[in-house]
Design a protein around this motif. Structure first.
Motif, PDB file in Angstrom:
ATOM      1  N   GLY A  99       1.179  -1.208  -0.122  1.00  0.00           N
ATOM      2  CA  GLY A  99       0.093   0.185   0.227  1.00  0.00           C
ATOM      3  C   GLY A  99       0.623   1.303  -0.121  1.00  0.00           C
ATOM      4  N   VAL A 100       2.213   1.153   1.158  1.00  0.00           N
ATOM      5  CA  VAL A 100       3.046   2.530   0.622  1.00  0.00           C
ATOM      6  C   VAL A 100       3.592   3.187  -0.319  1.00  0.00           C
ATOM      7  CG1 VAL A 100       4.585   3.329   2.396  1.00  0.00           C
ATOM      8  CG2 VAL A 100       2.684   3.079   3.319  1.00  0.00           C
ATOM      9  N   VAL A 101       3.964   1.463  -0.691  1.00  0.00           N
ATOM     10  CA  VAL A 101       5.150   1.592  -2.335  1.00  0.00           C
ATOM     11  C   VAL A 101       3.887   2.019  -3.283  1.00  0.00           C
ATOM     12  CG1 VAL A 101       5.984   0.834  -4.054  1.00  0.00           C
ATOM     13  CG2 VAL A 101       6.857   0.135  -1.191  1.00  0.00           C
ATOM     14  N   ILE A 102       2.428   1.530  -3.813  1.00  0.00           N
ATOM     15  CA  ILE A 102       1.810   2.190  -4.418  1.00  0.00           C
ATOM     16  C   ILE A 102       1.221   3.337  -4.448  1.00  0.00           C
ATOM     17  CG2 ILE A 102      -0.480   1.583  -5.415  1.00  0.00           C
ATOM     18  CD1 ILE A 102      -0.237  -1.135  -5.163  1.00  0.00           C
ATOM     19  N   TYR A 103       0.805   4.146  -2.856  1.00  0.00           N
ATOM     20  CA  TYR A 103       0.463   5.850  -2.579  1.00  0.00           C
ATOM     21  C   TYR A 103       1.498   6.695  -3.131  1.00  0.00           C
ATOM     22  CZ  TYR A 103      -1.921   9.296  -0.955  1.00  0.00           C
ATOM     23  OH  TYR A 103      -1.714  10.519  -0.901  1.00  0.00           O
ATOM     24  N   ALA A 104       2.996   6.027  -2.474  1.00  0.00           N
ATOM     25  CA  ALA A 104       4.154   6.988  -2.506  1.00  0.00           C
ATOM     26  C   ALA A 104       4.223   6.880  -4.193  1.00  0.00           C
ATOM     27  CB  ALA A 104       5.483   5.974  -2.339  1.00  0.00           C
ATOM     28  N   LEU A 105       4.534   5.864  -5.173  1.00  0.00           N
ATOM     29  CA  LEU A 105       4.273   6.298  -6.321  1.00  0.00           C
ATOM     30  C   LEU A 105       3.093   7.069  -6.884  1.00  0.00           C
ATOM     31  CD1 LEU A 105       5.612   2.317  -7.701  1.00  0.00           C
ATOM     32  CD2 LEU A 105       6.980   4.670  -8.061  1.00  0.00           C
ATOM     33  N   ARG A 106       1.767   6.664  -6.703  1.00  0.00           N
ATOM     34  CA  ARG A 106       1.093   7.203  -7.139  1.00  0.00           C
ATOM     35  C   ARG A 106       1.313   9.207  -7.027  1.00  0.00           C
ATOM     36  NH1 ARG A 106      -4.463   4.802  -8.185  1.00  0.00           N
ATOM     37  NH2 ARG A 106      -5.454   6.224  -8.270  1.00  0.00           N
ATOM     38  N   LEU A 107       1.888   8.924  -5.823  1.00  0.00           N
ATOM     39  CA  LEU A 107       1.960  10.894  -5.454  1.00  0.00           C
ATOM     40  C   LEU A 107       2.565  11.425  -5.967  1.00  0.00           C
ATOM     41  CD1 LEU A 107       0.959  12.999  -3.720  1.00  0.00           C
ATOM     42  CD2 LEU A 107       2.696  12.098  -1.426  1.00  0.00           C
ATOM     43  N   PHE A 108       3.749  10.329  -6.345  1.00  0.00           N
ATOM     44  CA  PHE A 108       5.202  11.117  -7.149  1.00  0.00           C
ATOM     45  C   PHE A 108       4.685  11.274  -8.446  1.00  0.00           C
ATOM     46  CE2 PHE A 108       8.862   9.987  -9.654  1.00  0.00           C
ATOM     47  CZ  PHE A 108       9.961  10.937  -9.356  1.00  0.00           C
ATOM     48  N   LYS A 109       4.082  10.278  -8.928  1.00  0.00           N
ATOM     49  CA  LYS A 109       3.606  10.550 -10.776  1.00  0.00           C
ATOM     50  C   LYS A 109       2.644  11.462 -10.744  1.00  0.00           C
ATOM     51  CE  LYS A 109       4.978   5.919 -12.035  1.00  0.00           C
ATOM     52  NZ  LYS A 109       4.591   4.411 -12.875  1.00  0.00           N
ATOM     53  N   THR A 110       1.459  11.806 -10.047  1.00  0.00           N
ATOM     54  CA  THR A 110       0.832  12.453 -10.285  1.00  0.00           C
ATOM     55  C   THR A 110       1.223  14.269  -9.470  1.00  0.00           C
ATOM     56  OG1 THR A 110      -0.992  11.374  -9.055  1.00  0.00           O
ATOM     57  CG2 THR A 110      -1.451  13.722  -8.574  1.00  0.00           C
ATOM     58  N   THR A 111       2.104  14.286  -8.910  1.00  0.00           N
ATOM     59  CA  THR A 111       3.063  15.571  -8.743  1.00  0.00           C
ATOM     60  C   THR A 111       3.816  16.122  -9.961  1.00  0.00           C
ATOM     61  OG1 THR A 111       3.243  15.326  -5.484  1.00  0.00           O
ATOM     62  CG2 THR A 111       4.717  16.827  -7.537  1.00  0.00           C
ATOM     63  N   LEU A 112       4.816  15.147 -10.551  1.00  0.00           N
ATOM     64  CA  LEU A 112       5.592  14.942 -11.581  1.00  0.00           C
ATOM     65  C   LEU A 112       4.326  15.795 -12.873  1.00  0.00           C
ATOM     66  CD1 LEU A 112       8.133  12.454 -11.560  1.00  0.00           C
ATOM     67  CD2 LEU A 112       8.152  15.166 -10.867  1.00  0.00           C
ATOM     68  N   LEU A 113       3.149  14.977 -12.670  1.00  0.00           N
ATOM     69  CA  LEU A 113       2.440  15.322 -13.850  1.00  0.00           C
ATOM     70  C   LEU A 113       1.645  16.148 -13.869  1.00  0.00           C
ATOM     71  CD1 LEU A 113       0.433  12.573 -16.008  1.00  0.00           C
ATOM     72  CD2 LEU A 113      -0.777  14.787 -15.010  1.00  0.00           C
ATOM     73  N   TYR A 114       1.006  16.556 -12.442  1.00  0.00           N
ATOM     74  CA  TYR A 114       0.464  17.988 -12.554  1.00  0.00           C
ATOM     75  C   TYR A 114       1.562  19.343 -12.372  1.00  0.00           C
ATOM     76  CZ  TYR A 114      -4.282  16.333 -11.082  1.00  0.00           C
ATOM     77  OH  TYR A 114      -5.476  15.968 -10.096  1.00  0.00           O
ATOM     78  N   ALA A 115       2.999  18.818 -12.529  1.00  0.00           N
ATOM     79  CA  ALA A 115       3.698  19.718 -12.817  1.00  0.00           C
ATOM     80  C   ALA A 115       4.041  20.169 -13.899  1.00  0.00           C
ATOM     81  CB  ALA A 115       4.859  19.927 -12.270  1.00  0.00           C
ATOM     82  N   SER A 116       4.176  19.082 -14.786  1.00  0.00           N
ATOM     83  CA  SER A 116       3.982  19.408 -16.111  1.00  0.00           C
ATOM     84  C   SER A 116       2.902  19.821 -16.507  1.00  0.00           C
ATOM     85  CB  SER A 116       4.226  17.801 -17.271  1.00  0.00           C
ATOM     86  OG  SER A 116       4.295  17.772 -17.968  1.00  0.00           O
ATOM     87  N   PHE A 117       1.687  19.411 -16.379  1.00  0.00           N
ATOM     88  CA  PHE A 117       0.300  20.064 -16.867  1.00  0.00           C
ATOM     89  C   PHE A 117       0.096  21.924 -16.813  1.00  0.00           C
ATOM     90  CE2 PHE A 117      -4.471  21.343 -16.635  1.00  0.00           C
ATOM     91  CZ  PHE A 117      -4.287  21.060 -17.372  1.00  0.00           C
ATOM     92  N   GLU A 118       0.819  22.171 -15.662  1.00  0.00           N
ATOM     93  CA  GLU A 118       0.475  23.211 -15.195  1.00  0.00           C
ATOM     94  C   GLU A 118       1.745  24.042 -16.210  1.00  0.00           C
ATOM     95  OE1 GLU A 118       0.701  23.694 -11.386  1.00  0.00           O
ATOM     96  OE2 GLU A 118      -0.768  23.166 -10.822  1.00  0.00           O
ATOM     97  N   ARG A 119       3.300  23.683 -16.421  1.00  0.00           N
ATOM     98  CA  ARG A 119       4.198  24.043 -17.062  1.00  0.00           C
ATOM     99  C   ARG A 119       3.547  24.392 -18.476  1.00  0.00           C
ATOM    100  NH1 ARG A 119       7.868  20.439 -17.395  1.00  0.00           N
ATOM    101  NH2 ARG A 119       8.281  20.589 -14.960  1.00  0.00           N
ATOM    102  N   ARG A 120       2.420  23.725 -19.508  1.00  0.00           N
ATOM    103  CA  ARG A 120       2.346  23.312 -20.912  1.00  0.00           C
ATOM    104  C   ARG A 120       1.437  24.284 -19.962  1.00  0.00           C
ATOM    105  NH1 ARG A 120      -0.135  18.177 -23.300  1.00  0.00           N
ATOM    106  NH2 ARG A 120      -2.002  19.452 -22.718  1.00  0.00           N
ATOM    107  N   GLU A 121      -0.125  24.375 -19.361  1.00  0.00           N
ATOM    108  CA  GLU A 121      -0.717  25.131 -19.465  1.00  0.00           C
ATOM    109  C   GLU A 121      -0.052  26.534 -19.783  1.00  0.00           C
ATOM    110  OE1 GLU A 121      -4.055  24.805 -19.922  1.00  0.00           O
ATOM    111  OE2 GLU A 121      -3.470  22.580 -20.358  1.00  0.00           O
ATOM    112  N   GLY A 122       0.737  27.251 -18.800  1.00  0.00           N
ATOM    113  CA  GLY A 122       1.120  28.108 -18.960  1.00  0.00           C
ATOM    114  C   GLY A 122       2.038  28.974 -19.356  1.00  0.00           C
TER     115      GLY A 122
END
Ligand code: ZN
Length: 125
Positions: A99-122
């Motif tokens: 559970g912890v590994v899956i959630y850590a990976l999801r949080l990590f990937k979501t953080t990078l993906l959201y940052a990439s999305f906001e950079r692209r939208e900007g």
């Protein structure tokens, strides 16, 4: 599938909630992950190209190793302080580790993906 404009989206979710529920950065639908920790290629709700936004694949392995080291240290501390039976240790740590590994990976990937999305939208006018 219809493309929604970024201006149509109000109140983006927090990262912890977005990672837990797998929410798309554009439309907020729970379509970000196609498997427990694998990002979908495209949002099935708004059509956002998630595959183009995903970054940091190599770092995910390092994150998994780091999480494993932290969990091993916690398990060692529990073993030395409380000395629970081995079957209890196995019954507790196996699902907690997954559970912890899956959630850590999801949080990590979501953080990078959201940052990439906001950079692209900007970048868009
Ligand atoms: Zn979407």
């Amino acid at each position: 599938m219809t493309e929604k404009r970024a201006s149509d989206i109000k109140g983006q979710p927090g990262l912890l909630r977005a990672a837990l529920l797998g929410l798309c950065p554009r439309c907020g639908s729970p379509t970000l992950f196609e498997a427990s920790a694998r990002v979908a290629l495209r949002c099935s709700s708004c059509g956002l190209d998630l595959g183009a936004l995903e970054r940091g694949g190599r770092l995910a392995g390092m994150l998994t190793a780091l999480v494993a080291i932290v969990l091993i240290l916690i398990a060692y501390a529990v073993e030395t302080k409380l000395r629970p039976p081995l079957w209890l240790q196995a019954a507790f740590w196996a699902p907690v580790t997954v559970g912890v590994v899956i959630y850590a990976l999801r949080l990590f990937k979501t953080t990078l993906l959201y940052a990439s999305f906001e950079r692209r939208e900007g970048d868009e006018p």
